[in-house]
Enzyme design. Structure first.
Site, PDB file in Angstrom:
ATOM      1  NE  ARG B 128      -3.879  -1.842   2.148  1.00 44.72           N
ATOM      2  CZ  ARG B 128      -4.025  -2.899   3.203  1.00 44.72           C
ATOM      3  NH1 ARG B 128      -2.952  -2.757   3.858  1.00 44.72           N
ATOM      4  NH2 ARG B 128      -4.745  -3.809   3.073  1.00 44.72           N
ATOM      5  CE  LYS B 150      -2.785  13.281 -14.761  1.00 45.33           C
ATOM      6  NZ  LYS B 150      -3.588  13.657 -16.036  1.00 45.33           N
ATOM      7  CD  GLU B 192       4.584  16.749 -23.376  1.00 46.74           C
ATOM      8  OE1 GLU B 192       4.184  17.697 -22.867  1.00 46.74           O
ATOM      9  OE2 GLU B 192       3.802  15.658 -23.843  1.00 46.74           O
ATOM     10  CE  LYS B 233       3.134  17.307 -15.470  1.00 51.35           C
ATOM     11  NZ  LYS B 233       3.211  15.947 -16.013  1.00 51.35           N
ATOM     12  CD  GLU B 243      -6.170  15.605 -15.442  1.00 54.20           C
ATOM     13  OE1 GLU B 243      -5.964  14.378 -14.985  1.00 54.20           O
ATOM     14  OE2 GLU B 243      -5.834  15.987 -16.586  1.00 54.20           O
ATOM     15  NE  ARG B 247      -1.703  16.785 -13.142  1.00 49.45           N
ATOM     16  CZ  ARG B 247      -1.074  15.925 -12.445  1.00 49.45           C
ATOM     17  NH1 ARG B 247      -1.366  15.733 -11.118  1.00 49.45           N
ATOM     18  NH2 ARG B 247      -0.090  15.034 -12.866  1.00 49.45           N
ATOM     19  CG  ASN B 251      -4.526  17.115 -20.940  1.00 51.59           C
ATOM     20  OD1 ASN B 251      -3.793  16.539 -20.846  1.00 51.59           O
ATOM     21  ND2 ASN B 251      -5.589  17.541 -20.328  1.00 51.59           N
ATOM     22  CG  HIS B 254      -1.337  16.408 -24.590  1.00 48.49           C
ATOM     23  ND1 HIS B 254      -0.360  17.497 -24.604  1.00 48.49           N
ATOM     24  CD2 HIS B 254      -0.649  15.277 -23.892  1.00 48.49           C
ATOM     25  CE1 HIS B 254       0.675  17.036 -24.261  1.00 48.49           C
ATOM     26  NE2 HIS B 254       0.657  15.750 -23.760  1.00 48.49           N
ATOM     27  CG  HIS B 258      -4.014  11.665 -26.573  1.00 42.27           C
ATOM     28  ND1 HIS B 258      -4.515  12.025 -25.316  1.00 42.27           N
ATOM     29  CD2 HIS B 258      -2.722  11.338 -26.396  1.00 42.27           C
ATOM     30  CE1 HIS B 258      -3.612  11.993 -24.381  1.00 42.27           C
ATOM     31  NE2 HIS B 258      -2.672  11.805 -25.025  1.00 42.27           N
ATOM     32  CG  HIS B 273       2.969  11.495 -26.355  1.00 40.66           C
ATOM     33  ND1 HIS B 273       1.669  11.402 -26.266  1.00 40.66           N
ATOM     34  CD2 HIS B 273       3.516  12.410 -25.305  1.00 40.66           C
ATOM     35  CE1 HIS B 273       1.238  12.454 -25.415  1.00 40.66           C
ATOM     36  NE2 HIS B 273       2.322  13.063 -24.900  1.00 40.66           N
TER      37      HIS B 273
END
Lengths: 375, 375
Positions: B128, B150, B192, B233, B243, B247, B251, B254, B258, B273
């Site tokens: 955990r 993330k 990025e 960032k 988010e 946040r 994107n 993106h 994507h 990417h």
């Protein structure tokens, strides 16, 4: 079935992860309206359950959700501890995603401790955290798994070694649903209820000695006992959400108990968790007396009460062969509560006076186990 | 290799989950001493890496850890996105438990974004939550995955749909290790870097236009650019760790990107990417101009700079057949950033003036895509 007016609310205060536990009759039918009225919106839901619970209660839960405007998708797994594995976690998580649930939608854990642990873990990782509501259907799950946010699965390396801390937004403990439990399962849950008295609530333990029959019979004492047990656990978890210290008190009876569960290979026909905890709590009190920390009379009192309700209280009540004391000692040393070789035990100075002992000599434990379990 | 004195520190301030990012040369060799001096103790470590990175750099990392008193166990997986799956997560988590690591020990993510996402997820669920240190070895991972917490894996339902928010205790961004990247991979990471200028740092974008060659050549501009990108960032993540709002600015580029990655079936020989993000950022600026939100000159300026560094800037630079605009529009609607049918786009009022637009008419996006990608 009792009406809404009799529901008891136990708030669990964990900052922005705070939530309420509602305890009372008829909560399965009322789940939809309770969820919607508290969220102030409708949403979609995945109901994670096992075949047994789903067969008995799923229809009523879904009807109530639908009536409140919550569209739900059941995700039903096999009952039993073997569902707490990576493969079932993947199945459940994918089913949540396949139902196209978004982060504001909810995962409902509808079952006993296994379902709570599995569904909570899936809710914590699907979309990096979905809404989560628990509707525990066993006494054990209502007083133990529904407070504290521990979720998880088992691996070859041990039980509950993989999981997340993930708090529900609401817990609905329906006291009526407990009438469908076997007496053995109810008793096993009761062991955890009694534990809270033994940790730090001597008055609660005395009240249980006088009122346990009402709890078993479904009287108003049942709701009261569950509420006090949840409040007791909440008090400990609020002090130590991530188990850095005090939370270890909740392991009273569990170090011995886990060793006995390991010794019986988790064969539930021989020993279920609550029974192991019952024997373990008696052993913890007897060992504390032997170490001159507590009076032997307290150990006798604990033993008498647990025997009165029908729980096993000694190692030799376990059916079949058990490994010798030395082997039990090995299991204790392997337990995850061991840090770098130091034995940590929950011991007591008397009823309701448990404490964390970090310096217990392994030799004393072994000689005590040899007394209680001669080869 | 540069010496310790030139390391730059970017603090990420997230309350009791705060940590530092160290940026500079020679950090792989120095990892052991940096970890021990900050933790104030030694511990054990599992190093999660892929075959490519392990082959190039594992020996140096382990030597430095051993010298600092950290015993380490490598856990090496296949390189590439296919390792972000439940099966590999189970393998990695079990390897961490098999190494008998305790909660105070550490999991080190040693690789690019895939390894950071996978190892971070495993670190977040083993017992955990274990200690977690990131040593990102790609430019993309240093400026993107190393900030924000993330973690995750992919499923049949989409990329990164399963994971946890889990912050590292320390990030070591070794600028020397980037010299082993292919030019294409370095450029993809650079997209990025430029993104942070376009979100809210117009001066940084202007500085990049003047100084990008130093970044590619490994001059002091490289450390400076990585530090500013990480700081940018961190500023966004500090405002919105989970988010819920701001946040989403990260994107930028993106949503279009994507859709193009999906259209090329994540075939990295056609599009990686960062290349999708590069084209996506140009499209976002062009679309903003078409919506009369920004000047067409800004879109031209973005396009010119990204083309100067060698990145693709238009859909028709992608090799092979692409589905028609209508299909790209479907991919956009399926994107996880869509909430209940509302299209959320990151648009801009000019260089460094991006904002979250929640009310973008799908018809306008479709007609724009038809212009940019005629059937």
């Amino acid at each position: 079935m009792t009406d809404q007016a009799t529901s008891t609310i136990v708030p669990v205060k964990l900052g922005d992860r705070s939530y309420d536990i509602l305890i009372g009759g008829g909560l399965i039918e009322r789940a939809g309206q309770e969820i919607v009225s508290r969220a102030g919106k409708t949403m979609r839901a995945a109901i994670v359950s096992d075949e047994t619970v789903a067969g008995l209660h799923l229809e009523r839960l879904q009807a109530g959700l639908t009536a409140a405007g919550i569209e739900s998708t059941p995700v039903v797994v096999a009952p039993g501890e073997q569902s707490k594995c990576f493969a079932t976690l993947e199945t459940v998580t994918n089913a949540i995603l396949a139902a196209r649930l978004e982060r504001g939608d909810i995962v409902i854990a509808f079952g006993g401790g296994v379902i709570g642990d599995l569904a909570g873990f899936a809710a914590g990782i699907a979309r990096r955290g979905m809404g989560f509501v628990q509707i525990p259907t066993s006494l054990l799950a209502q007083v133990d798994s529904s407070v504290g946010g521990k979720t998880g699965i088992n691996t070859a390396h041990g039980k509950n070694l993989v999981g997340v801390f993930y708090q529900p937004q609401l817990v609905l403990a329906d006291t009526d649903v407990l009438n469908t439990l076997s007496l053995r399962e109810f008793r096993a849950g009761y062991a955890e209820v009694a534990k809270y008295g033994l940790i730090d609530r001597p008055d609660f333990f005395a009240w249980l000695e006088a009122n346990w029959r009402g709890i078993f019979d479904g009287g108003p004492e049942r709701t009261q006992a569950i509420a006090i047990a949840c409040q007791s656990k909440a008090d400990v978890v609020e002090r130590d959400e991530f188990e850095m210290g005090d939370r270890a008190l909740l392991n009273l009876g569990h170090t011995f108990g886990h060793a006995l569960e390991t010794a019986t290979k988790y064969d539930s026909s021989r020993l279920v968790h609550g029974e192991g905890v019952s024997i373990g709590m008696v052993l913890a009190h007897q060992f504390s007396a032997k170490m001159n920390l507590a009076s032997p009379d307290d150990a006798l009192r604990v033993e008498k009460h647990l025997r009165d309700v029908g729980l096993p209280v000694s190692i030799n009540e376990i059916q079949g062969q058990l490994p010798p004391a030395e082997k039990l000692m090995e299991y204790i040393a392997q337990d995850k509560k061991v840090t770098r070789g130091t034995l940590t035990f929950i011991l007591t100075r008397g009823i309701g006076q448990s404490f964390i002992a970090k310096d217990v000599p392994p030799s004393a434990v072994l000689s005590f186990l040899k007394e209680k379990h001669p080869a």
